[in-house]
Scaffold this motif. Structure first.
Motif, mmCIF file in Angstrom:
data_model
loop_
_atom_site.group_PDB
_atom_site.id
_atom_site.type_symbol
_atom_site.label_atom_id
_atom_site.label_comp_id
_atom_site.label_asym_id
_atom_site.label_seq_id
_atom_site.Cartn_x
_atom_site.Cartn_y
_atom_site.Cartn_z
ATOM 1 N N UNK A 193 0.899 -1.378 0.072
ATOM 2 C CA UNK A 193 -0.002 0.041 0.000
ATOM 3 C C UNK A 193 0.827 1.448 -0.040
ATOM 4 N N UNK A 194 2.313 1.279 0.477
ATOM 5 C CA UNK A 194 3.045 2.297 0.418
ATOM 6 C C UNK A 194 3.638 2.742 -0.950
ATOM 7 N N UNK A 195 3.510 1.727 -1.844
ATOM 8 C CA UNK A 195 3.993 2.001 -3.146
ATOM 9 C C UNK A 195 3.200 2.973 -3.926
ATOM 10 N N UNK A 196 3.528 3.871 -4.907
ATOM 11 C CA UNK A 196 2.935 4.676 -5.663
ATOM 12 C C UNK A 196 1.776 3.835 -6.692
ATOM 13 N N UNK A 197 2.190 2.638 -7.104
ATOM 14 C CA UNK A 197 1.482 2.202 -8.095
ATOM 15 C C UNK A 197 0.234 1.632 -7.417
ATOM 16 N N UNK A 198 0.484 0.738 -6.276
ATOM 17 C CA UNK A 198 -0.854 0.441 -5.551
ATOM 18 C C UNK A 198 -1.573 1.371 -4.755
ATOM 19 N N UNK A 199 -0.772 2.125 -4.027
ATOM 20 C CA UNK A 199 -1.431 2.792 -3.231
ATOM 21 C C UNK A 199 -2.380 4.226 -3.662
ATOM 22 N N UNK A 200 -1.863 4.732 -4.707
ATOM 23 C CA UNK A 200 -2.199 5.617 -5.783
ATOM 24 C C UNK A 200 -2.510 6.827 -4.890
ATOM 25 N N UNK A 201 -1.476 7.284 -4.053
ATOM 26 C CA UNK A 201 -1.401 8.360 -3.211
ATOM 27 C C UNK A 201 -2.887 8.627 -2.517
ATOM 28 N N UNK A 202 -3.528 7.633 -2.316
ATOM 29 C CA UNK A 202 -4.840 7.553 -1.479
ATOM 30 C C UNK A 202 -4.608 6.562 -0.394
ATOM 31 N N UNK A 203 -4.336 5.362 -0.264
ATOM 32 C CA UNK A 203 -4.153 4.635 0.812
ATOM 33 C C UNK A 203 -2.929 5.057 1.657
ATOM 34 N N UNK A 204 -3.307 5.067 2.932
ATOM 35 C CA UNK A 204 -2.646 6.014 3.811
ATOM 36 C C UNK A 204 -2.632 5.692 5.219
ATOM 37 N N UNK A 205 -1.960 6.084 6.058
ATOM 38 C CA UNK A 205 -2.270 6.022 7.662
ATOM 39 C C UNK A 205 -2.870 7.319 8.204
ATOM 40 N N UNK A 206 -4.187 6.942 8.363
ATOM 41 C CA UNK A 206 -5.046 7.924 9.075
ATOM 42 C C UNK A 206 -5.256 7.510 10.363
ATOM 43 N N UNK A 207 -5.134 6.403 10.932
ATOM 44 C CA UNK A 207 -5.114 5.747 12.221
ATOM 45 C C UNK A 207 -4.249 4.477 12.221
ATOM 46 N N UNK A 208 -3.512 4.242 13.239
ATOM 47 C CA UNK A 208 -2.462 3.078 13.086
ATOM 48 C C UNK A 208 -2.797 1.879 14.110
ATOM 49 N N UNK A 209 -3.057 2.306 15.510
ATOM 50 C CA UNK A 209 -3.386 1.202 16.621
ATOM 51 C C UNK A 209 -4.910 0.472 16.319
ATOM 52 N N UNK A 210 -5.073 -0.689 16.666
ATOM 53 C CA UNK A 210 -6.169 -1.106 16.664
ATOM 54 C C UNK A 210 -7.220 -0.340 17.231
ATOM 55 N N UNK A 211 -6.981 0.374 18.343
ATOM 56 C CA UNK A 211 -7.898 1.299 18.947
ATOM 57 C C UNK A 211 -8.304 2.420 18.346
ATOM 58 N N UNK A 212 -7.222 2.879 17.468
ATOM 59 C CA UNK A 212 -7.557 4.012 16.814
ATOM 60 C C UNK A 212 -8.422 3.788 15.399
ATOM 61 N N UNK A 213 -8.061 2.431 15.073
ATOM 62 C CA UNK A 213 -8.856 2.166 13.841
ATOM 63 C C UNK A 213 -10.429 1.953 14.159
ATOM 64 N N UNK A 214 -10.716 1.617 15.332
ATOM 65 C CA UNK A 214 -11.983 1.406 15.695
ATOM 66 C C UNK A 214 -12.680 2.665 15.811
ATOM 67 N N UNK A 215 -11.960 3.517 16.405
ATOM 68 C CA UNK A 215 -12.420 4.938 16.563
ATOM 69 C C UNK A 215 -12.578 5.478 14.795
ATOM 70 N N UNK A 216 -11.740 5.360 14.101
ATOM 71 C CA UNK A 216 -11.844 5.945 12.638
ATOM 72 C C UNK A 216 -13.025 5.400 12.095
ATOM 73 N N UNK A 217 -13.319 4.026 12.372
ATOM 74 C CA UNK A 217 -14.439 3.471 11.609
ATOM 75 C C UNK A 217 -15.773 4.258 11.954
ATOM 76 N N UNK A 218 -16.020 4.683 13.443
ATOM 77 C CA UNK A 218 -17.099 5.282 13.798
ATOM 78 C C UNK A 218 -17.163 6.663 13.426
ATOM 79 N N UNK A 219 -15.932 7.502 13.438
ATOM 80 C CA UNK A 219 -15.846 8.831 13.244
ATOM 81 C C UNK A 219 -15.564 9.297 11.782
ATOM 82 N N UNK A 220 -14.968 8.204 10.939
ATOM 83 C CA UNK A 220 -14.419 8.733 9.823
ATOM 84 C C UNK A 220 -14.350 7.511 8.861
ATOM 85 N N UNK A 221 -15.536 7.076 8.579
ATOM 86 C CA UNK A 221 -15.585 5.725 7.678
ATOM 87 C C UNK A 221 -15.122 5.967 6.325
ATOM 88 N N UNK A 222 -15.303 7.026 5.936
ATOM 89 C CA UNK A 222 -14.778 7.398 4.586
ATOM 90 C C UNK A 222 -13.105 7.336 4.224
#
Ligand SMILES: *[C@@H]1O[C@H](CO)[C@@H](O)[C@H](O)[C@H]1NC(C)=O
Ligand SMILES: *[C@@H]1O[C@H](CO)[C@@H](O)[C@H](O)[C@H]1NC(C)=O
Ligand SMILES: *[C@@H]1O[C@H](CO)[C@@H](O)[C@H](O)[C@H]1NC(C)=O
Ligand SMILES: *[C@@H]1O[C@H](CO)[C@@H](O)[C@H](O)[C@H]1NC(C)=O
Length: 324
Positions: A193-222
């Protein structure tokens, strides 16, 4: 010129019909046959040049290569199952909602489809430590960043520290409690996902830990559906629950908050950041050091040397160290 192309095309399209009709007595088939022969001598292959596997650089020896091939196969199995889970349940399954909230299912479905079946011609894995980053303690591999945006270096540590799919849910590994990079499948999803070809500058690190990811699902599913860690966690969770230990999985519990990535220091160009991982319920402590030598776009990932809960830390373009 234009006329001849159109007429040849029309003749080609009409040819099967012409051939299928009963021939009037005495009429030759020569014209139709010639057109068909001419057309099939240069058949159009829509996916010509397609590459359905990652390329392994010649710097990888036989045993590195054997393990990488198995790891690529694991990546395909985990991501194709994630795709199939979504195809079956859309955005309604408990696992989907856990990581992606109320998002529509098409975007994660697209990421997993590309992992499982997408063209991989641009993506290269190498073993020669060409950037010298494998010398950093704890580094198991890294994206080459600006040096080669579609290349990944796999360091020796990976070969002795990653779990294959048939070990998922064993060895103390849990979805919430372990670094997802402990699995080859999770680790490679991250790297790709870090590569340009695959990630297309869209896949990224918006949350990293398990707990942060659960929170992101609730607050920012987009953004959850394009968040690297959320995509890894969903795929591994669905695989654990549906395939590895059917109907049970190994969700586990998140490590104590000492592993919170936001506690990590921001590195300067010569800083060394030491991150202590959480202690698991089985009292195994794993410490990982992420050493950065330059505040570039380096993404180097630590690996645990024991099969236990651990943090994974890497430095991003902004110089911030992320741990997951
Ligand atoms: C391949 O290289 C790795 C180090 O990257 C080494 O541990 C391994 O023994 C080598 N395999 C062979 C067959 O030489
Ligand atoms: C599924 O996605 C649609 C469209 O985004 C949304 O309206 C709906 O709430 C989602 N369903 C669930 C169960 O999350
Ligand atoms: C969702 O996350 C992205 C990336 O961090 C951020 O730019 C955006 O503002 C967030 N949206 C909401 C509604 O929080
Ligand atoms: C790119 O190459 C330079 C020089 O070899 C190296 O110092 C740097 O760490 C490399 N970048 C990455 C992301 O590996």
């Amino acid at each position: 010129m234009q006329y001849s192309i159109i007429s040849a095309l029309a003749a080609t399209l009409l040819a099967p019909t012409v051939l299928a009709l009963p021939l009037p007595a005495g009429e030759s088939t020569a014209t139709s046959t010639e057109v068909v022969a001419a057309a099939s001598s240069t058949p159009f292959v829509w996916n010509k040049g397609g590459v359905d596997t990652f390329t392994i650089h010649q710097s990888c020896n036989a045993t590195n290569r054997n393990q990488l091939l198995r790891a690529f196969s694991d990546l395909e199995d985990v991501t194709s199952h994630a795709r199939d889970h979504i195809l079956r349940y859309g955005n309604t399954s408990e696992i989907f909602i856990r990581y992606f909230g109320q998002a529509a299912s098409a975007e994660p479905l697209g990421w997993y489809s590309r992992f499982a079946s997408g063209d991989k011609g641009n993506l290269l894995f190498r073993c020669d430590d060409i950037d010298g980053n494998c010398k950093n303690p704890g580094w198991a591999g890294h994206w080459r960043g600006a040096n080669a945006t579609d290349e990944t270096v796999i360091c020796d540590l990976s070969y002795s520290s990653r779990l294959y799919n048939d070990q998922i849910c064993g060895h103390g590994y849990t979805i919430a409690g372990s670094a997802n990079s402990l699995t080859w499948a999770g680790d490679l999803m991250h790297r790709v996902m870090h590569t340009d070809s695959f990630g297309e500058f869209v896949a990224g690190h918006y949350a990293d830990t398990y707990v942060e990811c659960l929170e992101l699902a609730k607050t920012n599913a987009t953004f959850a559906v394009r968040n690297s860690a959320s995509l890894r966690l969903f795929a591994l969770d669905a695989y654990a629950y549906d395939i590895a230990v059917p109907g049970i999985g190994c969700l586990g519990t998140p490590p104590a908050e000492t592993a919170d990535s936001h506690a990590a220091a921001t590195t300067s160009s010569t800083a060394t950041t030491q991150n202590a991982a959480a202690t698991t319920s089985t009292a195994i402590t794993t410490a990982n050091a992420a050493t950065t030598t330059a505040a570039t776009t380096t993404v180097g990932d630590t690996a645990t040397t024991t099969i236990a809960t651990g943090t994974e830390c890497h430095t991003h373009a902004d110089g911030e160290v992320h741990c997951a």
